[in-house]
Design a protein around this motif. Structure first.
Motif, PDB file in Angstrom:
ATOM      1  N   THR A   1       0.010   6.165 -16.834  1.00  0.00           N
ATOM      2  CA  THR A   1       0.505   4.792 -16.713  1.00  0.00           C
ATOM      3  C   THR A   1      -0.187   3.996 -15.618  1.00  0.00           C
ATOM      4  O   THR A   1      -0.418   2.807 -15.760  1.00  0.00           O
ATOM      5  N   GLU A   2      -0.532   4.641 -14.498  1.00  0.00           N
ATOM      6  CA  GLU A   2      -1.089   3.901 -13.373  1.00  0.00           C
ATOM      7  C   GLU A   2      -1.876   4.848 -12.481  1.00  0.00           C
ATOM      8  O   GLU A   2      -1.419   5.957 -12.185  1.00  0.00           O
ATOM      9  N   ASP A   3      -3.059   4.418 -12.081  1.00  0.00           N
ATOM     10  CA  ASP A   3      -3.819   5.223 -11.143  1.00  0.00           C
ATOM     11  C   ASP A   3      -3.105   5.227  -9.799  1.00  0.00           C
ATOM     12  O   ASP A   3      -2.639   4.185  -9.326  1.00  0.00           O
ATOM     13  N   SER A   4      -3.019   6.394  -9.217  1.00  0.00           N
ATOM     14  CA  SER A   4      -2.342   6.517  -7.939  1.00  0.00           C
ATOM     15  C   SER A   4      -3.109   7.492  -7.059  1.00  0.00           C
ATOM     16  O   SER A   4      -4.057   8.147  -7.508  1.00  0.00           O
ATOM     17  N   VAL A   5      -2.713   7.560  -5.823  1.00  0.00           N
ATOM     18  CA  VAL A   5      -3.300   8.526  -4.899  1.00  0.00           C
ATOM     19  C   VAL A   5      -2.179   9.344  -4.288  1.00  0.00           C
ATOM     20  O   VAL A   5      -1.044   8.875  -4.154  1.00  0.00           O
ATOM     21  N   ARG A   6      -2.513  10.562  -3.946  1.00  0.00           N
ATOM     22  CA  ARG A   6      -1.553  11.434  -3.264  1.00  0.00           C
ATOM     23  C   ARG A   6      -1.927  11.483  -1.793  1.00  0.00           C
ATOM     24  O   ARG A   6      -3.002  11.970  -1.422  1.00  0.00           O
ATOM     25  N   VAL A   7      -1.055  10.952  -0.965  1.00  0.00           N
ATOM     26  CA  VAL A   7      -1.265  10.910   0.476  1.00  0.00           C
ATOM     27  C   VAL A   7      -0.527  12.086   1.094  1.00  0.00           C
ATOM     28  O   VAL A   7       0.698  12.235   0.914  1.00  0.00           O
ATOM     29  N   VAL A   8      -1.261  12.936   1.818  1.00  0.00           N
ATOM     30  CA  VAL A   8      -0.679  14.134   2.411  1.00  0.00           C
ATOM     31  C   VAL A   8      -0.671  13.978   3.921  1.00  0.00           C
ATOM     32  O   VAL A   8      -1.714  13.867   4.562  1.00  0.00           O
ATOM     33  N   LEU A   9       0.536  13.942   4.476  1.00  0.00           N
ATOM     34  CA  LEU A   9       0.727  13.879   5.924  1.00  0.00           C
ATOM     35  C   LEU A   9       1.423  15.158   6.343  1.00  0.00           C
ATOM     36  O   LEU A   9       2.610  15.336   6.099  1.00  0.00           O
ATOM     37  N   GLY A  10       0.654  16.059   6.966  1.00  0.00           N
ATOM     38  CA  GLY A  10       1.231  17.336   7.325  1.00  0.00           C
ATOM     39  C   GLY A  10       1.649  18.076   6.070  1.00  0.00           C
ATOM     40  O   GLY A  10       0.878  18.252   5.141  1.00  0.00           O
ATOM     41  N   GLY A  11       2.922  18.456   5.984  1.00  0.00           N
ATOM     42  CA  GLY A  11       3.416  19.174   4.811  1.00  0.00           C
ATOM     43  C   GLY A  11       4.049  18.268   3.778  1.00  0.00           C
ATOM     44  O   GLY A  11       4.565  18.753   2.773  1.00  0.00           O
TER      45      GLY A  11
END
Length: 206
Positions: A171-181
């Protein structure tokens, strides 16, 4: 002429008032190894450099590369890099202080050539233990590829350092933002990549 790694190591050891043998015992290596490091015959690993720097109360970046927040301004071939903070948007950039980094370190170790790097101070422990509050990161503003690497981003609220992965969906391009755990999926347009983290200057307290 700029000092070598071995010369800086020797200066730090003598300033601490200890022998090669005492330093060797403290970090669990032979006295011969310390002698070889100081003569530039063998390069210590990054892990050993970190142990040495902690014991001698100096920054590993200074021993390894001559990087310092109080450099000798008489030394040639330095690159001036602004440490910055951000205001209410990623376009509001305020210089805090100027660091002088060795030209060879910037161009050969960090591989920065065509863009003006910046330094950003981490203000929390969200990325601990990789980065802790007070650490500074060197950011190459010419690199903005989202590939799972460590990036300086603007998340519509503030600038922060995070690992960012491409996360396409139907449905939509997204990004996975990882901050620590913690991982957060965000719409691609909501994240502005300000540059790639290519180096770290560890806080004296970390």
């Amino acid at each position: 002429m700029r000092q070598s790694l071995g010369e800086r190591l020797r200066l730090a050891r003598l300033a601490k008032g200890i022998s090669q043998g005492e330093l060797a015992s403290a970090i669990g290596v032979s006295r011969t190894a310390i002698g070889q490091w100081e003569l530039n015959g063998v390069q210590p690993s990054l892990e050993r450099l970190d142990e040495v720097s902690r014991f001698l109360d100096v920054k590993p970046e200074w021993i390894a590369f001559g990087v310092s927040d109080t450099p000798d301004s008489s030394e040639a071939n330095f690159v001036e890099v602004d440490e910055v903070e951000f205001g209410q948007s990623h376009n509001e950039v305020f210089p805090k202080q100027v660091w002088k980094l060795p030209f060879g370190f910037v161009t050969h170790e960090l591989m920065i050539s065509d863009s003006s790097p910046i330094i950003f101070r981490v203000s929390n422990n969200a990325m601990a233990p990789e980065l802790t509050s007070g650490d500074r990161v060197i950011v190459d503003r010419g690199q903005s590829v989202i590939d799972g690497g460590l990036l300086l981003i603007w998340n519509k609220v503030a600038a922060c350092v995070a690992r960012v992965h491409a996360n396409p969906s139907e449905t939509e391009d997204s990004v996975r933002v990882v901050l620590g755990g913690q991982s957060i999926d965000m719409p691609l347009g909501s994240v502005v990549v300000l540059g790639k983290v290519v180096g770290r200057i560890r806080s004296a307290e970390s």
